[in-house]
Scaffold this motif. Structure first.
Motif, PDB file in Angstrom:
ATOM      1  N   GLU A   1      -8.894 -48.914 -14.440  1.00  0.00           N
ATOM      2  CA  GLU A   1      -7.570 -51.113 -14.088  1.00  0.00           C
ATOM      3  C   GLU A   1      -8.280 -50.984 -12.901  1.00  0.00           C
ATOM      4  O   GLU A   1      -7.375 -51.884 -11.915  1.00  0.00           O
ATOM      5  N   GLY A   2      -9.216 -50.820 -11.999  1.00  0.00           N
ATOM      6  CA  GLY A   2      -9.858 -51.106 -10.979  1.00  0.00           C
ATOM      7  C   GLY A   2      -9.539 -51.032  -9.618  1.00  0.00           C
ATOM      8  O   GLY A   2      -9.135 -51.539  -8.285  1.00  0.00           O
ATOM      9  N   LYS A   3      -8.259 -49.679  -9.488  1.00  0.00           N
ATOM     10  CA  LYS A   3      -7.272 -49.218  -8.556  1.00  0.00           C
ATOM     11  C   LYS A   3      -8.028 -47.975  -8.084  1.00  0.00           C
ATOM     12  O   LYS A   3      -9.019 -47.426  -8.813  1.00  0.00           O
ATOM     13  N   ARG A   4      -7.544 -48.050  -6.859  1.00  0.00           N
ATOM     14  CA  ARG A   4      -8.240 -46.993  -5.952  1.00  0.00           C
ATOM     15  C   ARG A   4      -7.600 -45.679  -6.482  1.00  0.00           C
ATOM     16  O   ARG A   4      -6.556 -44.641  -6.294  1.00  0.00           O
ATOM     17  N   PRO A   5      -8.331 -44.359  -6.981  1.00  0.00           N
ATOM     18  CA  PRO A   5      -7.893 -43.273  -7.224  1.00  0.00           C
ATOM     19  C   PRO A   5      -7.567 -41.567  -6.466  1.00  0.00           C
ATOM     20  O   PRO A   5      -8.236 -42.100  -5.343  1.00  0.00           O
TER      21      PRO A   5
ATOM     22  N   ASN B   1     -13.822 -52.463 -20.430  1.00  0.00           N
ATOM     23  CA  ASN B   1     -14.012 -51.800 -19.008  1.00  0.00           C
ATOM     24  C   ASN B   1     -14.311 -51.135 -18.308  1.00  0.00           C
ATOM     25  O   ASN B   1     -14.836 -50.861 -17.376  1.00  0.00           O
ATOM     26  N   CYS B   2     -15.418 -49.990 -19.099  1.00  0.00           N
ATOM     27  CA  CYS B   2     -16.536 -48.832 -18.589  1.00  0.00           C
ATOM     28  C   CYS B   2     -17.385 -48.866 -19.351  1.00  0.00           C
ATOM     29  O   CYS B   2     -17.914 -48.993 -19.930  1.00  0.00           O
TER      30      CYS B   2
ATOM     31  N   LEU C   1     -21.733 -51.429  -8.251  1.00  0.00           N
ATOM     32  CA  LEU C   1     -20.767 -50.073  -8.295  1.00  0.00           C
ATOM     33  C   LEU C   1     -20.169 -51.349  -7.133  1.00  0.00           C
ATOM     34  O   LEU C   1     -19.186 -52.283  -8.197  1.00  0.00           O
ATOM     35  N   PRO C   2     -19.985 -51.996  -6.138  1.00  0.00           N
ATOM     36  CA  PRO C   2     -19.059 -52.657  -5.167  1.00  0.00           C
ATOM     37  C   PRO C   2     -18.820 -53.461  -5.935  1.00  0.00           C
ATOM     38  O   PRO C   2     -17.967 -54.617  -5.936  1.00  0.00           O
TER      39      PRO C   2
ATOM     40  N   ARG D   1     -13.509 -55.876 -11.916  1.00  0.00           N
ATOM     41  CA  ARG D   1     -14.300 -56.011 -13.095  1.00  0.00           C
ATOM     42  C   ARG D   1     -14.425 -55.241 -13.839  1.00  0.00           C
ATOM     43  O   ARG D   1     -14.446 -55.085 -15.435  1.00  0.00           O
ATOM     44  N   LEU D   2     -15.130 -53.767 -13.028  1.00  0.00           N
ATOM     45  CA  LEU D   2     -16.257 -53.464 -14.614  1.00  0.00           C
ATOM     46  C   LEU D   2     -15.693 -51.821 -13.864  1.00  0.00           C
ATOM     47  O   LEU D   2     -16.893 -51.484 -12.481  1.00  0.00           O
ATOM     48  N   ALA D   3     -15.641 -50.686 -14.896  1.00  0.00           N
ATOM     49  CA  ALA D   3     -15.942 -49.083 -13.603  1.00  0.00           C
ATOM     50  C   ALA D   3     -17.168 -48.439 -14.616  1.00  0.00           C
ATOM     51  O   ALA D   3     -17.863 -49.624 -15.670  1.00  0.00           O
ATOM     52  N   PHE D   4     -17.989 -48.047 -13.850  1.00  0.00           N
ATOM     53  CA  PHE D   4     -19.365 -47.289 -14.261  1.00  0.00           C
ATOM     54  C   PHE D   4     -18.772 -45.871 -14.072  1.00  0.00           C
ATOM     55  O   PHE D   4     -18.036 -45.184 -13.481  1.00  0.00           O
ATOM     56  N   HIS D   5     -19.166 -44.568 -15.734  1.00  0.00           N
ATOM     57  CA  HIS D   5     -19.532 -44.182 -15.569  1.00  0.00           C
ATOM     58  C   HIS D   5     -21.047 -43.504 -15.842  1.00  0.00           C
ATOM     59  O   HIS D   5     -21.529 -43.944 -16.397  1.00  0.00           O
ATOM     60  N   GLY D   6     -21.084 -42.246 -14.185  1.00  0.00           N
ATOM     61  CA  GLY D   6     -22.955 -42.254 -15.005  1.00  0.00           C
ATOM     62  C   GLY D   6     -23.645 -42.423 -13.236  1.00  0.00           C
ATOM     63  O   GLY D   6     -22.404 -41.631 -12.433  1.00  0.00           O
TER      64      GLY D   6
END
Length: 339
Positions: free
Chosen positions: A12-16, A246-247, A262-263, A268-273
């Motif tokens: 969701e583009g929020k800080r975990p 989303n990802c 990434l920044p 807008r878009l998350a990344f896995h990798g």
């Protein structure tokens, strides 16, 4: 906070509170971890955040001599690649679907263990996976060279083939959505080390409309969309976001500027990798693996990032390098606080 909640924050583009992770391993690499941890199910010591549901690339009938046949009728030679294999022959030797029957998209085998897996890992983010979800499924049936020619010489056939594949996937998605899943993860490799295999014009003409259909079904159900597509495909990110993505995975540093993208896309878009499986994981020293993992964790601290090597870790990666990455993510101070 559950792992499921942490992944939602990221997508969701929020800080975990910390950077989540979900790592995969080939058979050879997994065997090393099984021996190290003294267990069959390495998912337990790995503490991954994604719970993979479904059967991804489907089911296989064992043939002779390291050969298997998938539910689409494609024969795979696994004498070299033990995980997936190499396509042998052509299921569609001509540019026509006449006489070909698609398999059952809601074969119970895709769904029968979903309740058991959710019960086993109730805190994880639940992802139903569909591998070879469009272009890859098409070329495995038709042959890659033939499909490339078909884009130009038989565009009507390609559209018909892609539409049938999309229909198959949508039927499977609709069945999966009857369970308490959080996202659907589509796999479809479009890239090379430099640019797209089929070029951007053909991708936008043939692939993009089908993605909008498939992703739209997921998003209309209130779920999230994740994809895997190897290679240099960052020129498509804006199109993919518009289609409902989303990802994105695998986010390969050899072909993408991870520290710029990434920044730039965060929110807008998350990344896995992000962790190199071409260089750092197999050939780096333990300290290099640990340092690069830490650098990626710092990059992802503001959100939009799930750590993992960019491919299922191969058997040529030293066990010590696998453990260095695993230890680095598991010893994040915030994770140790909330686990």
């Amino acid at each position: 906070m559950q792992k499921r909640d942490v992944i939602r924050l990221v997508l969701e583009g929020k800080r975990p509170p910390y950077v989540p992770w979900s790592m995969g391993f080939t058979k050879e690499a997994k065997e090393k971890l099984q021996q190290h941890y003294g267990c069959d199910d390495v998912e337990i010591p790995l503490e991954n955040h994604l719970l993979k549901l479904g059967s991804d690339i489907g089911f296989f009938e064992q043939l002779e001599s390291n050969r298997v046949r998938d539910v689409f009728g494609v024969v795979w030679d696994r004498s070299v690649d033990r995980d997936i294999g190499n396509v042998e022959g052509l299921v569609l030797p001509e540019p026509t679907l006449t006489g070909y029957e698609f398999p059952d998209p809601i074969d119970r085998r895709f769904f029968q263990d979903i309740p058991e897996k959710i019960a086993g890992f109730p805190d994880r983010f639940r992802v139903f996976q569909i591998g070879f979800s469009l272009y890859e499924r098409a070329w495995t049936l038709r042959g890659m060279e033939n499909l490339m020619i078909d884009f130009l010489d038989h565009p009507g056939f390609v559209r018909e083939l892609f539409a049938h594949i999309a229909d198959y996937n949508i039927a499977q998605v609709n069945e999966a959505l009857k369970y308490d899943v959080d996202a659907v993860y589509f796999g479809d490799d479009w890239g090379q080390q430099r640019g797209l295999q089929m070029g951007p014009q053909i991708w936008r003409e043939f692939v993009y409309p089908m993605l909008k259909r498939m992703y739209g079904v997921v998003r209309d159900a209130g779920k999230l969309v994740m994809i895997h597509s190897c290679g240099d495909v960052d020129e498509l990110f804006d199109n993919l976001i518009a289609a409902g993505l989303n990802c994105f995975n695998p986010f390969q540093p050899e072909v993408m500027d991870v520290y710029d993208l990434l920044p730039r896309y965060r929110g807008r878009l998350a990344f896995h990798g992000g962790m190199s499986t071409q260089r750092t994981m197999p050939f780096g020293a333990v300290e290099q693996v640990r340092a690069e993992t830490q650098r990626l964790l710092e990059l992802g601290a503001d959100g939009g990032y799930i750590f993992t090597p960019t491919h299922n870790v191969e058997g040529d990666v030293p066990l010590e390098n696998m453990l260095a990455a695993i230890e680095a993510v598991q010893t994040q101070s915030a994770y140790l606080t909330v686990r």
